[in-house]
Design a protein around this motif. Structure first.
Motif, PDB file in Angstrom:
ATOM      1  N   TYR A  23       0.866  -1.186   0.000  1.00  7.73           N
ATOM      2  CA  TYR A  23       0.000   0.000   0.000  1.00  7.73           C
ATOM      3  C   TYR A  23       0.899   1.231   0.000  1.00  7.73           C
ATOM      4  CZ  TYR A  23      -3.992   2.966   1.479  1.00  7.73           C
ATOM      5  OH  TYR A  23      -4.974   3.922   1.561  1.00  7.73           O
ATOM      6  N   MET A  24       0.723   2.086  -1.013  1.00  6.56           N
ATOM      7  CA  MET A  24       1.569   3.269  -1.159  1.00  6.56           C
ATOM      8  C   MET A  24       0.714   4.524  -1.243  1.00  6.56           C
ATOM      9  SD  MET A  24       4.188   1.795  -4.085  1.00  6.56           S
ATOM     10  CE  MET A  24       2.864   1.105  -5.077  1.00  6.56           C
ATOM     11  N   ALA A  36       0.535  -7.961  -4.743  1.00  6.90           N
ATOM     12  CA  ALA A  36      -0.467  -7.023  -5.244  1.00  6.90           C
ATOM     13  C   ALA A  36      -0.105  -5.628  -4.776  1.00  6.90           C
ATOM     14  CB  ALA A  36      -1.863  -7.406  -4.757  1.00  6.90           C
ATOM     15  N   LEU A  37      -0.671  -4.623  -5.449  1.00  5.98           N
ATOM     16  CA  LEU A  37      -0.454  -3.221  -5.106  1.00  5.98           C
ATOM     17  C   LEU A  37      -1.779  -2.548  -4.774  1.00  5.98           C
ATOM     18  CD1 LEU A  37       1.923  -2.141  -8.054  1.00  5.98           C
ATOM     19  CD2 LEU A  37       2.578  -3.127  -5.834  1.00  5.98           C
ATOM     20  N   VAL A  38      -1.731  -1.695  -3.748  1.00 10.67           N
ATOM     21  CA  VAL A  38      -2.825  -0.763  -3.470  1.00 10.67           C
ATOM     22  C   VAL A  38      -2.204   0.625  -3.529  1.00 10.67           C
ATOM     23  CG1 VAL A  38      -4.593   0.011  -1.854  1.00 10.67           C
ATOM     24  CG2 VAL A  38      -4.026  -2.433  -2.014  1.00 10.67           C
ATOM     25  N   ILE A  39      -2.678   1.439  -4.451  1.00 11.24           N
ATOM     26  CA  ILE A  39      -2.079   2.747  -4.707  1.00 11.24           C
ATOM     27  C   ILE A  39      -3.094   3.826  -4.345  1.00 11.24           C
ATOM     28  CG2 ILE A  39      -1.123   4.269  -6.480  1.00 11.24           C
ATOM     29  CD1 ILE A  39      -0.372   1.659  -8.023  1.00 11.24           C
ATOM     30  N   GLN A  40      -2.723   4.704  -3.413  1.00 12.28           N
ATOM     31  CA  GLN A  40      -3.632   5.762  -2.974  1.00 12.28           C
ATOM     32  C   GLN A  40      -2.966   7.123  -3.120  1.00 12.28           C
ATOM     33  OE1 GLN A  40      -4.409   6.644   1.184  1.00 12.28           O
ATOM     34  NE2 GLN A  40      -4.898   8.584   0.146  1.00 12.28           N
ATOM     35  N   VAL A  59      -6.360   0.879  -7.336  1.00  8.50           N
ATOM     36  CA  VAL A  59      -6.018   2.295  -7.251  1.00  8.50           C
ATOM     37  C   VAL A  59      -7.157   3.027  -6.563  1.00  8.50           C
ATOM     38  CG1 VAL A  59      -5.407   4.384  -8.526  1.00  8.50           C
ATOM     39  CG2 VAL A  59      -4.658   2.144  -9.374  1.00  8.50           C
ATOM     40  N   LEU A  60      -6.857   3.641  -5.428  1.00  5.84           N
ATOM     41  CA  LEU A  60      -7.834   4.411  -4.657  1.00  5.84           C
ATOM     42  C   LEU A  60      -7.396   5.864  -4.687  1.00  5.84           C
ATOM     43  CD1 LEU A  60      -7.918   2.019  -1.574  1.00  5.84           C
ATOM     44  CD2 LEU A  60      -9.489   2.001  -3.517  1.00  5.84           C
ATOM     45  N   TRP A  61      -8.296   6.771  -5.007  1.00  6.62           N
ATOM     46  CA  TRP A  61      -7.860   8.158  -5.197  1.00  6.62           C
ATOM     47  C   TRP A  61      -8.860   9.130  -4.593  1.00  6.62           C
ATOM     48  CZ3 TRP A  61      -3.222   7.891  -7.735  1.00  6.62           C
ATOM     49  CH2 TRP A  61      -2.560   9.096  -8.010  1.00  6.62           C
ATOM     50  N   GLY A  62      -8.359  10.028  -3.753  1.00  7.58           N
ATOM     51  CA  GLY A  62      -9.174  11.163  -3.342  1.00  7.58           C
ATOM     52  C   GLY A  62      -9.283  12.099  -4.535  1.00  7.58           C
ATOM     53  N   LYS A  63     -10.412  12.097  -5.210  1.00  5.71           N
ATOM     54  CA  LYS A  63     -10.521  12.757  -6.510  1.00  5.71           C
ATOM     55  C   LYS A  63     -10.439  14.276  -6.425  1.00  5.71           C
ATOM     56  CE  LYS A  63     -15.606  12.809  -6.571  1.00  5.71           C
ATOM     57  NZ  LYS A  63     -16.803  12.346  -7.326  1.00  5.71           N
ATOM     58  N   ASN A  64     -10.521  14.832  -5.203  1.00  4.15           N
ATOM     59  CA  ASN A  64     -10.447  16.283  -5.040  1.00  4.15           C
ATOM     60  C   ASN A  64      -9.041  16.753  -4.668  1.00  4.15           C
ATOM     61  OD1 ASN A  64     -13.297  16.222  -5.391  1.00  4.15           O
ATOM     62  ND2 ASN A  64     -13.570  15.856  -3.199  1.00  4.15           N
ATOM     63  N   ASP A  65      -8.076  15.847  -4.689  1.00  6.49           N
ATOM     64  CA  ASP A  65      -6.687  16.183  -4.375  1.00  6.49           C
ATOM     65  C   ASP A  65      -6.181  17.200  -5.396  1.00  6.49           C
ATOM     66  OD1 ASP A  65      -3.968  16.237  -3.826  1.00  6.49           O
ATOM     67  OD2 ASP A  65      -3.772  14.061  -3.661  1.00  6.49           O
ATOM     68  N   ALA A  66      -5.699  18.339  -4.905  1.00  8.01           N
ATOM     69  CA  ALA A  66      -5.235  19.397  -5.804  1.00  8.01           C
ATOM     70  C   ALA A  66      -3.758  19.269  -6.148  1.00  8.01           C
ATOM     71  CB  ALA A  66      -5.495  20.765  -5.175  1.00  8.01           C
ATOM     72  N   MET A  67      -3.043  18.402  -5.449  1.00  7.76           N
ATOM     73  CA  MET A  67      -1.621  18.202  -5.732  1.00  7.76           C
ATOM     74  C   MET A  67      -1.406  16.991  -6.639  1.00  7.76           C
ATOM     75  SD  MET A  67       0.172  19.119  -2.080  1.00  7.76           S
ATOM     76  CE  MET A  67      -0.738  17.811  -1.230  1.00  7.76           C
ATOM     77  N   PHE A  68      -1.950  15.854  -6.238  1.00  7.01           N
ATOM     78  CA  PHE A  68      -1.905  14.647  -7.059  1.00  7.01           C
ATOM     79  C   PHE A  68      -3.307  14.461  -7.613  1.00  7.01           C
ATOM     80  CE2 PHE A  68       1.802  12.443  -4.615  1.00  7.01           C
ATOM     81  CZ  PHE A  68       2.623  13.497  -4.951  1.00  7.01           C
ATOM     82  N   HIS A  77     -10.404  -5.427   1.408  1.00  6.64           N
ATOM     83  CA  HIS A  77     -10.811  -6.782   1.794  1.00  6.64           C
ATOM     84  C   HIS A  77     -11.424  -7.507   0.601  1.00  6.64           C
ATOM     85  CE1 HIS A  77     -12.900 -10.069   3.825  1.00  6.64           C
ATOM     86  NE2 HIS A  77     -12.121  -9.840   4.867  1.00  6.64           N
ATOM     87  N   ARG A  78     -12.280  -6.833  -0.122  1.00  7.51           N
ATOM     88  CA  ARG A  78     -12.898  -7.449  -1.300  1.00  7.51           C
ATOM     89  C   ARG A  78     -11.862  -7.725  -2.383  1.00  7.51           C
ATOM     90  NH1 ARG A  78     -14.651  -5.119  -5.786  1.00  7.51           N
ATOM     91  NH2 ARG A  78     -14.715  -3.030  -4.874  1.00  7.51           N
ATOM     92  N   PHE A  79     -10.956  -6.775  -2.578  1.00  8.08           N
ATOM     93  CA  PHE A  79      -9.925  -6.897  -3.608  1.00  8.08           C
ATOM     94  C   PHE A  79      -9.060  -8.138  -3.386  1.00  8.08           C
ATOM     95  CE2 PHE A  79      -5.432  -5.608  -4.672  1.00  8.08           C
ATOM     96  CZ  PHE A  79      -5.553  -5.714  -6.041  1.00  8.08           C
ATOM     97  N   ILE A  80      -8.713  -8.417  -2.144  1.00  6.77           N
ATOM     98  CA  ILE A  80      -7.840  -9.548  -1.847  1.00  6.77           C
ATOM     99  C   ILE A  80      -8.616 -10.849  -1.683  1.00  6.77           C
ATOM    100  CG2 ILE A  80      -6.188 -10.498  -0.186  1.00  6.77           C
ATOM    101  CD1 ILE A  80      -5.092  -8.256  -1.999  1.00  6.77           C
ATOM    102  N   TYR A  81      -9.738 -10.813  -0.992  1.00  7.42           N
ATOM    103  CA  TYR A  81     -10.411 -12.056  -0.630  1.00  7.42           C
ATOM    104  C   TYR A  81     -11.512 -12.470  -1.593  1.00  7.42           C
ATOM    105  CZ  TYR A  81      -7.986 -12.308   3.831  1.00  7.42           C
ATOM    106  OH  TYR A  81      -7.024 -12.432   4.802  1.00  7.42           O
ATOM    107  N   ASP A  82     -12.135 -11.526  -2.279  1.00  4.95           N
ATOM    108  CA  ASP A  82     -13.278 -11.861  -3.112  1.00  4.95           C
ATOM    109  C   ASP A  82     -12.976 -11.794  -4.598  1.00  4.95           C
ATOM    110  OD1 ASP A  82     -14.619 -12.018  -0.730  1.00  4.95           O
ATOM    111  OD2 ASP A  82     -15.510 -10.043  -0.877  1.00  4.95           O
ATOM    112  N   ARG A  83     -12.058 -10.930  -5.007  1.00  7.14           N
ATOM    113  CA  ARG A  83     -11.784 -10.741  -6.421  1.00  7.14           C
ATOM    114  C   ARG A  83     -10.981 -11.934  -6.957  1.00  7.14           C
ATOM    115  NH1 ARG A  83      -7.527  -7.698  -9.095  1.00  7.14           N
ATOM    116  NH2 ARG A  83      -8.250  -6.711 -11.016  1.00  7.14           N
TER     117      ARG A  83
END
Length: 292
Positions: free
Chosen positions: A101-102, A123-127, A232-241, A280-286
């Protein structure tokens, strides 16, 4: 049942590296790499949410949180060196079966390790962590100018990023509901930033940040070659990234799951429960090539 969180320290290359740990070691390991201006403290709620189904490990980099913070004359603060310390931390703790997780600075730290050892992460989780130029918002321009020309005027401009106003802004700007953001979070970050000598540490990393951009092509090649299962999880209102940085991952990881969330750069302050559900869903259910 949620497991207890432990607060530990391990010696790596003569430095005390602090980390938070929870969960059973026979479960998938989620290695949590924090961003600026925070520390492993940013993951406290997520750790609690996932401690019943993952082995969670969240270290503080040198110069951050509770880890050693040697003077810049004693330790060369670059993203390359941070990645070396964290890679040795992984080996010292004998971590395996790792989901990486990064967030923010966690990107250039974690991606360097992934390129050196492509088989290390399942696996990667990118935030809100960039690997594409599309994700670089215009608000990063003062940092770019300072890295290219670290004179007094440009240093004065970037020192704003070390102030309480800037730290608070990172937490509240773009938040779906700022009233849900615990002020203890940015006050804690600011406490560490305000320690004597920490400003020179952060300025050194600001100057080094420009060396991440040429690495993007290497990271993208890793994506194409290794095809890691990626969320990939993203705070869509991030003004920097900015949000375009999340969508850019599709170019090299067409199978990536990308979720844009109504939040800012410090997404977990508001949405740790939702993020925990997604992981949890990404790792255990997908159904992935690395599914349990």
């Amino acid at each position: 049942m949620k497991n207890r969180i432990f607060y530990r320290t391990v010696a790596i290359n003569g430095l005390d590296i602090f980390y938070r740990e929870a969960g059973r070691k026979d479960q998938p390991t989620l290695l949590l790499l924090h961003g600026f201006p925070s520390s492993s403290h940013m993951f406290r709620d997520l750790i609690r949410e996932l401690s019943d189904s993952f082995h969670l490990v969240a270290p503080d980099y040198p110069g951050f949180g509770q880890s050693s913070a040697p003077d810049v004359k004693e330790f060369n603060y670059t993203f390359e060196n941070l990645s070396i310390i964290i890679e040795r931390f992984i080996d010292e703790l004998q971590l395996n079966n790792i989901i990486l997780y990064m967030q923010d600075y966690g990107g250039p730290v974690g991606m360097r390790i992934a390129v050196r050892r492509p088989g290390l992460f399942r696996a990667l989780v990118i935030q809100n962590a960039n690997a594409y130029a599309e994700g670089l918002g215009s608000l990063l321009q003062p940092l770019t100018q300072y890295a290219q020309q670290p004179d007094g005027e440009n240093e004065k401009a970037v020192r704003f990023f070390l102030s309480l106003d800037a730290t608070k802004w990172q937490y509240l700007h773009g938040a779906g509901d700022p009233a849900t953001v615990n002020p203890d979070s940015y006050i804690t970050d600011q406490y560490y930033l305000d320690r004597p000598g920490n400003d020179t540490i952060q300025l050194a990393l600001f100057r080094d940040y420009q060396h991440n951009y040429p690495k993007y092509s290497e990271w993208q090649q890793y994506f194409r070659t290794s095809l890691p299962d990626t969320l990939v999880l993203w705070g869509k209102n991030d003004a920097m990234f900015i949000a375009a940085g999340a969508e850019a991952y599709r170019k090299d990881l067409p199978g990536a799951e990308i979720v844009q969330i109504d939040g800012g750069h410090c997404l977990l302050e508001e949405h740790h429960q939702y993020v925990a559900e997604l992981i949890h869903r990404f790792i255990y259910d997908r159904k992935t090539s690395n599914a349990l």
